[in-house]
Design a protein around this motif. Structure first.
Motif, mmCIF file in Angstrom:
data_model
loop_
_atom_site.group_PDB
_atom_site.id
_atom_site.type_symbol
_atom_site.label_atom_id
_atom_site.label_comp_id
_atom_site.label_asym_id
_atom_site.label_seq_id
_atom_site.Cartn_x
_atom_site.Cartn_y
_atom_site.Cartn_z
ATOM 1 N N GLN A 526 0.830 -1.197 0.000
ATOM 2 C CA GLN A 526 0.000 0.000 0.000
ATOM 3 C C GLN A 526 0.863 1.246 0.000
ATOM 4 O OE1 GLN A 526 -2.710 0.330 3.281
ATOM 5 N NE2 GLN A 526 -3.761 2.123 2.451
ATOM 6 N N GLY A 527 0.473 2.225 -0.807
ATOM 7 C CA GLY A 527 1.185 3.488 -0.868
ATOM 8 C C GLY A 527 0.390 4.591 -0.193
ATOM 9 N N LYS A 528 0.643 5.830 -0.578
ATOM 10 C CA LYS A 528 -0.080 6.957 -0.022
ATOM 11 C C LYS A 528 -1.448 7.071 -0.688
ATOM 12 C CE LYS A 528 4.154 9.591 0.872
ATOM 13 N NZ LYS A 528 4.913 10.835 0.558
ATOM 14 N N ASP A 529 -2.407 7.537 0.103
ATOM 15 C CA ASP A 529 -3.769 7.731 -0.395
ATOM 16 C C ASP A 529 -4.279 6.426 -1.018
ATOM 17 O OD1 ASP A 529 -3.589 10.407 0.415
ATOM 18 O OD2 ASP A 529 -2.643 10.972 -1.477
ATOM 19 N N ASP A 530 -4.719 6.485 -2.272
ATOM 20 C CA ASP A 530 -5.242 5.281 -2.918
ATOM 21 C C ASP A 530 -4.211 4.631 -3.830
ATOM 22 O OD1 ASP A 530 -5.163 7.313 -4.756
ATOM 23 O OD2 ASP A 530 -7.086 6.826 -5.697
ATOM 24 N N LYS A 531 -2.954 5.030 -3.706
ATOM 25 C CA LYS A 531 -1.892 4.470 -4.537
ATOM 26 C C LYS A 531 -1.363 3.174 -3.923
ATOM 27 C CE LYS A 531 -1.686 8.157 -7.274
ATOM 28 N NZ LYS A 531 -1.991 8.139 -8.711
ATOM 29 N N PHE A 532 -0.686 2.398 -4.749
ATOM 30 C CA PHE A 532 -0.019 1.201 -4.257
ATOM 31 C C PHE A 532 1.184 0.903 -5.144
ATOM 32 C CE2 PHE A 532 -3.222 -0.206 -7.265
ATOM 33 C CZ PHE A 532 -2.568 -1.148 -8.039
ATOM 34 N N TYR A 533 2.051 0.034 -4.628
ATOM 35 C CA TYR A 533 3.248 -0.389 -5.354
ATOM 36 C C TYR A 533 3.126 -1.875 -5.664
ATOM 37 C CZ TYR A 533 5.303 3.994 -3.707
ATOM 38 O OH TYR A 533 5.552 5.319 -3.453
ATOM 39 N N VAL A 534 3.666 -2.261 -6.825
ATOM 40 C CA VAL A 534 3.656 -3.658 -7.239
ATOM 41 C C VAL A 534 5.078 -4.066 -7.608
ATOM 42 C CG1 VAL A 534 2.660 -5.378 -8.772
ATOM 43 C CG2 VAL A 534 1.349 -3.316 -8.224
ATOM 44 N N GLY A 535 5.609 -5.060 -6.918
ATOM 45 C CA GLY A 535 6.854 -5.683 -7.338
ATOM 46 C C GLY A 535 6.516 -6.872 -8.220
ATOM 47 N N THR A 536 7.218 -7.035 -9.335
ATOM 48 C CA THR A 536 6.862 -8.075 -10.292
ATOM 49 C C THR A 536 7.947 -9.139 -10.394
ATOM 50 O OG1 THR A 536 7.880 -7.173 -12.316
ATOM 51 C CG2 THR A 536 5.770 -6.231 -11.621
ATOM 52 N N THR A 537 7.586 -10.245 -11.013
ATOM 53 C CA THR A 537 8.516 -11.360 -11.174
ATOM 54 C C THR A 537 9.589 -11.067 -12.217
ATOM 55 O OG1 THR A 537 7.080 -12.414 -12.814
ATOM 56 C CG2 THR A 537 6.752 -13.023 -10.513
#
Length: 830
Positions: A526-537
């Motif tokens: 989860q990031g700030k506000d409604d943002k998020f981070y995705v780490g990928t394969t």
């Protein structure tokens, strides 16, 4: 790992010190007349007295109270970490106020200060490989249990913490018996010291690599040479400026957001703290080999990271390092000698303030251990499973409960302070998956799991049975679950590359699909506000929201990396790897300018002196020329059927030399600014594959090294060998990348077998020399390093063999690449 990941943004969920536990007991006691006070609180007669809680049942009242407590604690944590960050920044301002360089010339978020340790260089004896063994697949030991592996995605205090001439030993030495070591030490050829002769005009230095003599002639005007002279350290130093890449290919739960706005993840032996908004990185460089696991303490400042077995003499065994994310100082090192192979999972306790740490190693039994990390004391340990363990987490509200998951299992552990007792998860009517890949915790304390069948199972708080199931949540495996602060949840799929948002009732609300080029989801944060981070394969990190606006903020190669070229007149550099990807990087923005997929795995690269085109050598015998701006194919040709280890334009841009694994150097004339090529011939004379080549400053001659330690010279116009090495002793070389020759005699430590040093790069002002070795070290020498066993400053960070080192045209930066760790690092020369 994945479960820990789902808690990283907001810390422990809204259950503190047992609030919410024992709920059924409170309900029973509230129903009896002997407890009028509790009954009045839990079953009030006047709803108006509770304000916003009026009309809510017991569970909702408790949940709301707990949520308020959690929000207040989150605010305190954020204020505490923000204050620490302000103090650090003020200290930085004060330090730079008195610096002659001034504050504006320095980074606003300084990384850990360098630590220098001066000692004589040494290299323990190793069993040599045969000279004809392919250079790109040479042995690189990682541990006694994996001695048959090739040079690995491996890994090493300090990336920004240099060791000056410190010992460098391969862990593959553990596979050598003492008898064999004694034999090698008694071998005449192996123990021969460098020899020196100044009879007449025949001044030379002779060293022995694996018993073979290598003779280098010094320039005729070189005076005062002595074998006993002590070399000088360079006055310049390296500081790690940027790490390109993220390890998502084979690690889980390794992406977290800190209250300072930095995301924390790891690549090779470096833990990166990246402030995306400010475009700045800091680096924790305490590890000496691959980082495999990470956990953030409930205080959001303290971080634990676990590593694999490494090469360091004192701390080369797998261990966990506890460190401060504000100061980047190591607080504790735990588990040296207690873990086997690697520490694959770590996690802090939540409801007791984070006083304990759970860790799982990568041994055959995957030993689970619980630690009082502040005292560096192991409290309990037990065999966990014969199958891989993928995540280990303390329950956020239940004291002493630990959940682990992996191949064919999800286990619920009870820890009473001295022993561990487990219960296996019971699926009853539901299908048991082959893998339980990730875990998370709902706001009410339920455990949530995602598995290889694409199902989400909910396990009731305190129990080990499935109480609710979302079957077919994803098409294919679920790699990550992240419970958000509002009680909703994100799930990330592997095969379908989807991120799905779920409400607190486990109903899907919205979904999006990741681009194919970045690969499936590995980790969600989860990031700030409604943002998020995705780490990928595919070793990328994306940032965005569920509306589909995703931006790649980190990208990297996904297979072994060898090719590196620096643009001659712009702030760009290029990398190419076995993943068939060619990436042009912007050194200022730290982002790719473009990425192109080739037909074959890539081995080497070089820009034309005018920078308009770039030549790329493949592993199949083909080599191509691309337009550096449009990526268009300019020229393609095939010479032989083996990989082209080195490709190099002449300084005047009128020739190109391609050094191949078939023992030949192919020479072409170049016209029309690098867009037309005509074959001149091939240099034939090496008895093994060609490893390094350099052009003379006048573009007339070549020097080359080979896998059997030859140093040969060539007339580039005729492709004939210059048989008299003494006639080349005063030649000025445009670059010096060869590992054999008079200016680099001193790069070989005692006991070197000839394959330890993979790459060499001389600065353009000819003041310093950088080398990359099999032990993940980048070594900085004063140029020329012509004294045997010359002192150097060794920098750690890469966890695999360092494959390329190149200075930028202004000598302001050094770019380095790691082989199996697939990382690229940018260092500032200062």
């Amino acid at each position: 790992m994945d479960g820990d990941f789902s808690l990283t943004v907001d810390g422990s969920l809204p259950y503190e010190n047992g609030i919410g536990s024992g709920l059924d007991e409170k309900k029973d006691s509230a129903s009896t007349p002997e407890q009028p006070v509790e009954e009045e609180f839990l079953h009030p007669h006047h709803d108006d007295d509770l304000g916003e809680f009026g009309g809510l049942d017991l569970h909702d009242r408790v949940a709301k109270l707990e949520k308020q407590v959690k929000q207040q604690q989150d605010e305190i944590t954020c204020l505490r970490t923000a204050l620490a960050d302000v103090v650090r920044r003020l200290a930085c301002v004060e330090n730079n106020k008195y610096s002659p360089r001034g504050f504006l010339n320095n980074s606003p978020l300084p990384s850990k200060p360098s630590m220098n340790d001066v000692s004589p260089r040494s290299r323990s004896h190793r069993v040599p490989s045969t000279p004809d063994t392919k250079r790109r697949t040479a042995s690189f030991g990682s541990s006694s249990s994996s001695s048959n592996k090739m040079k690995k995605w491996g890994s090493h205090e300090g990336l920004g913490s240099p060791q000056i001439g410190g010992p460098r030993k391969s862990s593959s030495m553990t596979n050598i018996s003492n008898h064999n070591l004694r034999q090698r030490r008694n071998s005449d050829n192996w123990s021969k010291e460098p020899q020196y002769n100044v009879a007449g005009e025949e001044g030379y230095v002779r060293i022995y690599l694996r018993g073979r003599p290598v003779t280098s002639y010094m320039p005729t005007d070189y005076e005062g040479y002595s074998l006993t002279a002590k070399g000088e350290l360079p006055s310049e130093k390296l500081k790690l400026e940027w790490v390109y890449g993220y390890r998502g290919r084979d690690c889980r739960g390794n992406l977290h957001l800190l209250p300072t706005g930095e995301i924390v993840y790891f690549m090779a032996a470096v833990v990166v703290l990246y402030n995306v908004d400010e475009g700045h990185q800091r680096h924790y460089t305490g590890h000496n080999d691959d980082v495999k696991s990470i956990a953030v303490h409930p205080d959001k400042v303290t971080i634990a990271t676990g590593q694999v077995a490494g090469h360091d003499k004192d701390e080369g065994k797998p261990h966990v390092r506890i460190w401060d994310s504000v100061t980047l100082n190591t607080l504790h090192v735990i588990g040296l000698g207690n873990f086997d192979r690697a520490v694959c999972c770590v996690g802090f306790s939540k409801n007791d303030g984070g006083s304990r740490l759970v860790a799982v190693d990568d041994s055959n039994e995957h030993v689970l251990s619980v630690w009082d990390w502040a005292k560096e004391k192991r409290l309990a340990f037990t065999k966990s499973s014969q199958d891989p363990v993928l995540a280990a987490e303390f329950h956020p509200t239940l004291s002493g409960q630990i959940i682990t998951c992996g191949k064919g299992h999800i286990l619920f552990w009870a820890f009473d302070g001295s022993k561990l007792v487990k219960k296996s998860g019971i699926y009853e009517k539901y299908d048991k998956p082959k893998f339980v890949l990730c875990i998370g915790f709902a706001t009410n304390g339920d455990v949530i799991s995602g598995d290889s069948n694409g199902n989400i199972y909910v396990w009731g708080k305190g129990g080990n049975k499935v109480t609710y199931a979302v079957t077919g949540a994803h098409e294919g495996p679920i790699f990550s679950l992240s419970v958000l602060s509002d009680g909703s949840m994100l799930s990330g799929g592997g095969k379908d590359r989807k991120v799905i948002s779920w409400d607190s009732s486990y109903q899907a609300t919205v979904q999006l699909e990741l681009p194919e080029v970045t690969g499936p989801v590995r980790t969600l944060c989860q990031g700030k506000d409604d943002k998020f981070y995705v780490g990928t394969t595919r070793n990328a990190i994306l940032h965005g929201d569920m509306n589909g606006d995703l931006t790649a903020i980190v990208q990297a190669h996904t297979d072994e990396l060898w090719g590196l070229a620096v643009h001659p007149n712009q702030g760009f550099f290029m990398t190419c790897a076995y993943d068939k990807q060619v990436i042009l990087w912007d050194m200022e923005q730290h982002r790719p300018r473009w990425i192109k997929t080739m037909e074959d795995p890539c081995q080497s690269a070089c820009f034309h002196p005018n920078g308009s085109v770039v030549a790329i050598g493949m592993s199949t015998g083909r080599w191509v020329v691309l337009d550096a701006e449009s990526q268009d194919l300019v020229y393609v040709h095939t010479d032989g059927n083996e990989q082209h280890d080195i490709i190099r334009y002449s300084p005047d841009g009128n020739s190109i030399a391609i050094a191949s694994h078939d023992n030949y150097i192919y020479v072409y004339s170049v016209n029309e600014d690098g867009r037309k090529y005509s074959k001149v011939g091939k240099c034939s004379g090496h008895s093994s594959f060609v490893t390094h080549i350099d052009w003379s400053a006048d573009s007339e001659f070549l020097q080359s090294n080979s896998g059997d330690y030859e140093l040969l010279f060539w007339n580039a116009k005729t492709c004939k060998q210059v048989t008299s090495a003494t006639t080349m002793r005063d030649t000025e070389w445009a670059t010096f990348t060869c590992v054999l020759g008079f200016p680099v005699v001193g790069i070989w430590a005692e006991g070197s077998d000839g394959t330890d040093v993979n790459t060499v790069g001389r600065s353009n002002n000819s003041k310093v020399l950088a080398t990359g070795d099999d032990f993940g070290k980048v070594n900085l020498f004063k140029y020329p390093a012509s004294v045997p066993k010359a002192p150097c400053i060794a920098y750690s960070g890469h966890s695999s063999h360092v494959t390329s080192v190149i200075f930028t045209p202004d000598d302001g930066q050094l770019i380095t690449t790691g082989g199996r760790d697939m990382s690229c690092m940018q260092w500032k020369l200062q």
